[in-house]
Scaffold this motif. Structure first.
Motif, PDB file in Angstrom:
ATOM      1  N   LEU A  15    -106.650  93.930 -29.907  1.00  0.00           N
ATOM      2  CA  LEU A  15    -105.296  94.455 -29.931  1.00  0.00           C
ATOM      3  C   LEU A  15    -105.683  95.793 -30.540  1.00  0.00           C
ATOM      4  O   LEU A  15    -104.731  96.851 -30.503  1.00  0.00           O
ATOM      5  N   ASN A  16    -106.514  95.942 -31.514  1.00  0.00           N
ATOM      6  CA  ASN A  16    -106.688  97.288 -32.113  1.00  0.00           C
ATOM      7  C   ASN A  16    -107.337  98.534 -31.176  1.00  0.00           C
ATOM      8  O   ASN A  16    -107.237  99.581 -31.365  1.00  0.00           O
ATOM      9  N   ASN A  17    -107.716  97.870 -29.979  1.00  0.00           N
ATOM     10  CA  ASN A  17    -108.517  98.778 -29.059  1.00  0.00           C
ATOM     11  C   ASN A  17    -107.474  99.442 -28.027  1.00  0.00           C
ATOM     12  O   ASN A  17    -107.859 100.669 -27.533  1.00  0.00           O
ATOM     13  N   ARG A  18    -106.780  98.926 -27.659  1.00  0.00           N
ATOM     14  CA  ARG A  18    -105.837  99.445 -26.573  1.00  0.00           C
ATOM     15  C   ARG A  18    -104.475  98.414 -26.417  1.00  0.00           C
ATOM     16  O   ARG A  18    -104.449  97.396 -27.157  1.00  0.00           O
ATOM     17  N   HIS A  19    -103.442  98.964 -25.689  1.00  0.00           N
ATOM     18  CA  HIS A  19    -102.465  98.106 -25.729  1.00  0.00           C
ATOM     19  C   HIS A  19    -102.370  97.028 -24.614  1.00  0.00           C
ATOM     20  O   HIS A  19    -102.871  97.084 -23.496  1.00  0.00           O
ATOM     21  N   TYR A  20    -101.883  95.961 -25.143  1.00  0.00           N
ATOM     22  CA  TYR A  20    -101.836  94.710 -24.142  1.00  0.00           C
ATOM     23  C   TYR A  20    -100.476  94.093 -23.974  1.00  0.00           C
ATOM     24  O   TYR A  20     -99.688  94.288 -24.965  1.00  0.00           O
ATOM     25  N   GLN A  21    -100.263  93.449 -22.941  1.00  0.00           N
ATOM     26  CA  GLN A  21     -99.221  92.559 -22.948  1.00  0.00           C
ATOM     27  C   GLN A  21     -99.464  91.006 -23.411  1.00  0.00           C
ATOM     28  O   GLN A  21    -100.114  90.452 -22.762  1.00  0.00           O
ATOM     29  N   VAL A  22     -99.054  90.830 -24.717  1.00  0.00           N
ATOM     30  CA  VAL A  22     -99.265  89.562 -25.132  1.00  0.00           C
ATOM     31  C   VAL A  22     -98.706  88.318 -24.236  1.00  0.00           C
ATOM     32  O   VAL A  22     -97.446  88.709 -23.744  1.00  0.00           O
ATOM     33  N   ILE A  23     -99.357  87.557 -23.864  1.00  0.00           N
ATOM     34  CA  ILE A  23     -98.677  86.406 -23.355  1.00  0.00           C
ATOM     35  C   ILE A  23     -98.958  84.890 -23.695  1.00  0.00           C
ATOM     36  O   ILE A  23    -100.053  84.907 -24.279  1.00  0.00           O
ATOM     37  N   ALA A  24     -97.960  84.087 -24.198  1.00  0.00           N
ATOM     38  CA  ALA A  24     -98.079  82.746 -24.773  1.00  0.00           C
ATOM     39  C   ALA A  24     -98.106  81.625 -23.661  1.00  0.00           C
ATOM     40  O   ALA A  24     -98.831  81.725 -22.543  1.00  0.00           O
ATOM     41  N   GLY A  25     -96.666  80.992 -23.439  1.00  0.00           N
ATOM     42  CA  GLY A  25     -96.364  80.267 -22.435  1.00  0.00           C
ATOM     43  C   GLY A  25     -96.351  80.812 -20.973  1.00  0.00           C
ATOM     44  O   GLY A  25     -96.384  80.161 -19.916  1.00  0.00           O
ATOM     45  N   GLY A  26     -95.891  82.106 -21.149  1.00  0.00           N
ATOM     46  CA  GLY A  26     -95.534  82.880 -20.135  1.00  0.00           C
ATOM     47  C   GLY A  26     -94.321  82.500 -19.232  1.00  0.00           C
ATOM     48  O   GLY A  26     -93.853  83.212 -18.256  1.00  0.00           O
ATOM     49  N   MET A  30     -93.690  85.642 -17.111  1.00  0.00           N
ATOM     50  CA  MET A  30     -94.078  85.596 -15.463  1.00  0.00           C
ATOM     51  C   MET A  30     -92.776  85.636 -14.799  1.00  0.00           C
ATOM     52  O   MET A  30     -92.919  85.888 -13.366  1.00  0.00           O
ATOM     53  N   VAL A  31     -91.803  85.539 -15.405  1.00  0.00           N
ATOM     54  CA  VAL A  31     -90.358  85.675 -14.558  1.00  0.00           C
ATOM     55  C   VAL A  31     -90.025  87.217 -14.564  1.00  0.00           C
ATOM     56  O   VAL A  31     -89.727  87.947 -13.442  1.00  0.00           O
ATOM     57  N   GLN A  32     -90.300  87.942 -15.740  1.00  0.00           N
ATOM     58  CA  GLN A  32     -89.887  89.196 -15.687  1.00  0.00           C
ATOM     59  C   GLN A  32     -90.758  90.107 -14.841  1.00  0.00           C
ATOM     60  O   GLN A  32     -90.408  91.087 -14.258  1.00  0.00           O
ATOM     61  N   TYR A  33     -92.076  89.858 -14.813  1.00  0.00           N
ATOM     62  CA  TYR A  33     -92.883  90.929 -13.915  1.00  0.00           C
ATOM     63  C   TYR A  33     -93.362  90.173 -12.668  1.00  0.00           C
ATOM     64  O   TYR A  33     -94.164  90.664 -11.888  1.00  0.00           O
ATOM     65  N   ARG A  34     -92.775  89.214 -12.175  1.00  0.00           N
ATOM     66  CA  ARG A  34     -92.937  88.501 -11.080  1.00  0.00           C
ATOM     67  C   ARG A  34     -92.831  89.508  -9.593  1.00  0.00           C
ATOM     68  O   ARG A  34     -91.931  90.292  -9.721  1.00  0.00           O
ATOM     69  N   SER A  35     -93.564  89.350  -8.749  1.00  0.00           N
ATOM     70  CA  SER A  35     -93.540  89.866  -7.585  1.00  0.00           C
ATOM     71  C   SER A  35     -93.414  89.248  -6.560  1.00  0.00           C
ATOM     72  O   SER A  35     -92.906  88.266  -6.536  1.00  0.00           O
ATOM     73  N   TRP A  36     -94.035  89.777  -5.320  1.00  0.00           N
ATOM     74  CA  TRP A  36     -93.640  88.830  -3.990  1.00  0.00           C
ATOM     75  C   TRP A  36     -94.551  87.618  -4.181  1.00  0.00           C
ATOM     76  O   TRP A  36     -95.448  87.617  -4.898  1.00  0.00           O
ATOM     77  N   SER A  37     -94.074  86.704  -3.791  1.00  0.00           N
ATOM     78  CA  SER A  37     -94.674  85.468  -3.368  1.00  0.00           C
ATOM     79  C   SER A  37     -96.267  85.450  -3.026  1.00  0.00           C
ATOM     80  O   SER A  37     -96.646  86.663  -2.178  1.00  0.00           O
ATOM     81  N   GLU A  38     -97.212  84.894  -3.386  1.00  0.00           N
ATOM     82  CA  GLU A  38     -98.561  84.963  -3.356  1.00  0.00           C
ATOM     83  C   GLU A  38     -99.143  86.367  -3.778  1.00  0.00           C
ATOM     84  O   GLU A  38    -100.254  86.643  -3.397  1.00  0.00           O
ATOM     85  N   THR A  39     -98.771  87.081  -4.385  1.00  0.00           N
ATOM     86  CA  THR A  39     -99.348  88.195  -5.079  1.00  0.00           C
ATOM     87  C   THR A  39     -99.331  88.186  -6.528  1.00  0.00           C
ATOM     88  O   THR A  39     -98.450  87.308  -7.167  1.00  0.00           O
ATOM     89  N   LEU A  40    -100.072  89.115  -7.177  1.00  0.00           N
ATOM     90  CA  LEU A  40    -100.134  89.038  -8.692  1.00  0.00           C
ATOM     91  C   LEU A  40     -98.988  89.842  -9.392  1.00  0.00           C
ATOM     92  O   LEU A  40     -98.050  90.398  -8.749  1.00  0.00           O
ATOM     93  N   PRO A  41     -98.520  89.059 -10.620  1.00  0.00           N
ATOM     94  CA  PRO A  41     -97.466  89.586 -11.166  1.00  0.00           C
ATOM     95  C   PRO A  41     -97.662  91.187 -11.305  1.00  0.00           C
ATOM     96  O   PRO A  41     -98.872  91.644 -11.560  1.00  0.00           O
ATOM     97  N   LYS A  42     -96.489  92.030 -11.256  1.00  0.00           N
ATOM     98  CA  LYS A  42     -96.623  93.611 -11.655  1.00  0.00           C
ATOM     99  C   LYS A  42     -96.649  94.191 -12.962  1.00  0.00           C
ATOM    100  O   LYS A  42     -95.442  94.068 -13.544  1.00  0.00           O
ATOM    101  N   LEU A  43     -97.922  93.908 -13.716  1.00  0.00           N
ATOM    102  CA  LEU A  43     -97.750  94.368 -15.074  1.00  0.00           C
ATOM    103  C   LEU A  43     -98.323  95.587 -15.093  1.00  0.00           C
ATOM    104  O   LEU A  43     -98.840  96.485 -14.429  1.00  0.00           O
ATOM    105  N   ASN A  44     -97.723  96.288 -16.407  1.00  0.00           N
ATOM    106  CA  ASN A  44     -98.231  97.694 -16.608  1.00  0.00           C
ATOM    107  C   ASN A  44     -99.225  97.548 -17.746  1.00  0.00           C
ATOM    108  O   ASN A  44     -99.635  98.636 -17.983  1.00  0.00           O
ATOM    109  N   LYS A  45     -99.582  96.358 -18.239  1.00  0.00           N
ATOM    110  CA  LYS A  45    -100.679  96.292 -19.205  1.00  0.00           C
ATOM    111  C   LYS A  45    -101.371  95.041 -18.969  1.00  0.00           C
ATOM    112  O   LYS A  45    -101.086  94.156 -18.372  1.00  0.00           O
ATOM    113  N   PRO A  46    -102.719  94.955 -19.295  1.00  0.00           N
ATOM    114  CA  PRO A  46    -103.568  93.830 -19.330  1.00  0.00           C
ATOM    115  C   PRO A  46    -102.997  92.857 -20.203  1.00  0.00           C
ATOM    116  O   PRO A  46    -102.385  93.208 -21.229  1.00  0.00           O
TER     117      PRO A  46
END
Ligand SMILES: Cc1cc2nc3c(=O)[nH]c(=O)nc-3n(C[C@H](O)[C@H](O)[C@H](O)COP(=O)(O)OP(=O)(O)OC[C@H]3O[C@@H](n4cnc5c(N)ncnc54)[C@H](O)[C@@H]3O)c2cc1C
Ligand code: FES
Ligand code: FES
Lengths: 277, 156
Positions: A15-26, A30-46
């Motif tokens: 976390l010291n090196n760059r910005h991450y989206q922390v994820i626990a249970g998700g 996974m709801v906030q960043y959900r995208s179309w079915s069968e595609t990756l969530p639309k995240l703005n950070k790893p």
């Protein structure tokens, strides 16, 4: 690049090196960043996956505190003999078994939704969060940690390590939730209420309201005014007690409910709690 | 990223993005299409799988959280005696109409009976509370779980 660290130190170093989206249970992410079915969530950070870090999964008890690791799931809390009943009653009303098995208490706090049920009860219990980075350590009241709608004092290089609940018995502790359906419903209004009585007089009084403001509403200064009164006095002055809380209960209209309904219900819940004493 | 986990009893390795939903990994990479997508946001339970033998919504489960864990889908569960008991009970109680919710309902049923072989009606309803069915009206499904619990004595 996403990361799945194995230890807390490793996670904090990353976390010291760059910005991450922390994820626990998700279950929020996974709801906030959900995208179309069968595609990756639309995240703005790893993503930085923290749910399996052993140092964030524990429940301890000391004379002073019950301490819960941030990534402890609802399911684990329900199965623990040391978790206060009001918190278990709250968890039973959160989502459904499939979500309670992976959803975490730390995620509920960091997500900072005004309708977060766990947050509501933890605030009524005067709980604290312990926040760590690779260099620092601080403890904050949950009601201060959450600063507004979905905002907290967490810095990009910090994680919640644990939640501390003062270890004390409460004579009266109730969680009330009004939602659209019994399971899987986000609260339209919620109230967590805690009260202790000694020799007929109130020694502790805490109300925390969910979904009636930009964050869970907690009014310690008003709560303190109830201390020293007798239960009978409270029962005789229900209307004026409702009136003292009323100006601070400022809900909005949204897809789940209306402001008018929410306010009326929140005030009725205060009455319900006082009448139950 | 390389992610290892146990899928239907076998150790598997997937080289993929850890933010991918387990739902998509199961359907696309393993052709396990008994796992259904209904809402895609945790509300309907059509995507339910067993995660360390507990029901979980695979549409909310990123692959990264599955690392080193145990996953069972309806396809893996199908080969067990418990499944046979649940299947027959669902048939006899008339608990299946269009069938879209059924794999998820069966996963939720197994998750419950595994922990609590003789549940009350109320416990059954809580256990199925994350699973929606647009056809049956639920009573038949609750009956099916009771029937499976009675007939399957010793299986759980
Ligand atoms: C169908 C459904 C029903 C729901 N019902 C309810 C309900 O009734 N009541 C309720 O209150 N909630 C409900 N939720 C919301 C959600 O399940 C909870 O808020 C849950 O506690 C989130 O935890 P998580 O571990 O899944 O969080 P995640 O989605 O993993 O994370 C949520 C946030 O917390 C941050 N975070 C997580 N852990 C840490 C940490 N250790 N340090 C710093 N930041 C961290 C993440 O960065 C993210 O911003 C529901 C969700 C769904 C999908
Ligand atoms: S598709 Fe996962 S819960 Fe609806
Ligand atoms: S049988 Fe059609 S949705 Fe349940």
């Amino acid at each position: 690049m996403h990361h799945i660290p194995q230890t807390l130190d490793e996670a904090l170093e990353i976390l010291n090196n760059r910005h991450y989206q922390v994820i626990a249970g998700g279950t929020d992410i996974m709801v906030q960043y959900r995208s179309w079915s069968e595609t990756l969530p639309k995240l703005n950070k790893p993503l930085l996956f923290v749910s399996q870090i052993p140092e964030l999964n524990f429940i301890n008890e000391s004379d002073e505190f019950i301490e819960i690791g941030a990534c402890t799931t609802y399911e684990h809390l329900l199965n623990s003999p040391i978790i206060p009943k009001i918190l278990k009653d709250t968890i039973i009303d959160i989502a459904a078994p499939g979500i309670r098995y992976v959803g975490t208490i730390g995620g509920n706090i960091a997500n900072a939704s005004p309708a977060a049920d766990g947050v509501c009860t933890l605030i009524a219990l005067d709980a604290l969060v312990e926040i760590v980075s690779s260099e620092t350590f601080r403890i904050e009241k949950i009601c201060d940690f959450i600063t507004g709608v979905k905002t907290t004092s967490l810095k990009p290089n910090e994680l919640i390590r644990s939640i501390r609940i003062p270890n004390m018995f409460h004579e009266h502790a109730r969680f009330y939730k009004i939602g659209g359906r019994k399971a899987d419903a986000i609260s339209k209004v919620a109230l967590a209420s805690v009260c202790n009585v000694s020799e007929g007089r109130i020694t502790k009084w805490r109300l925390a309201f969910g979904a009636v403001g930009p964050k869970v509403v907690s009014l310690p200064l008003i709560d303190e005014k109830m201390v020293g009164k007798t239960v009978e006095e409270l029962k005789e002055t229900i209307e004026s007690i409702q009136a003292t809380y009323a100006p601070f209960i400022k809900p909005i209209d949204d897809q789940r409910s209306t402001a008018v309904y929410r306010k009326e219900v929140a005030l009725n819940l205060i009455k319900g709690f006082i009448e139950s004493l | 990223m390389m992610i290892k986990f146990t899928l239907n009893g076998q150790l598997v390795e997937v080289s993929s993005d850890p933010s991918r939903r387990l739902l998509d990994v199961l359907r696309q990479d393993f052709s396990l299409i008994g796992v259904k997508e209904g809402c895609g946001e945790g509300e309907c339970g059509a995507c339910s799988i067993l995660f360390n033998h507990h029901v979980v919504n695979s549409c909310l489960l990123p692959l990264g959280n599955v690392m080193n864990q145990d996953i069972i889908t309806i396809e893996g569960f199908k080969t067990t005696a418990r499944y046979q008991a649940i299947e027959q009970a669902y048939i006899d109680a008339g608990a299946v109409q269009c069938g879209f919710c059924t794999p998820g309902m069966v996963m939720a049923t197994e998750s419950l009976l595994h922990l609590n072989p003789t549940p009350t009606d109320a416990e059954i309803r809580i256990a199925l509370s994350g699973n929606l069915c647009r056809c049956t009206g639920y009573n038949m499904i609750v009956e099916a779980v009771k029937l499976a619990s009675e007939r399957g004595k010793g299986l759980w």
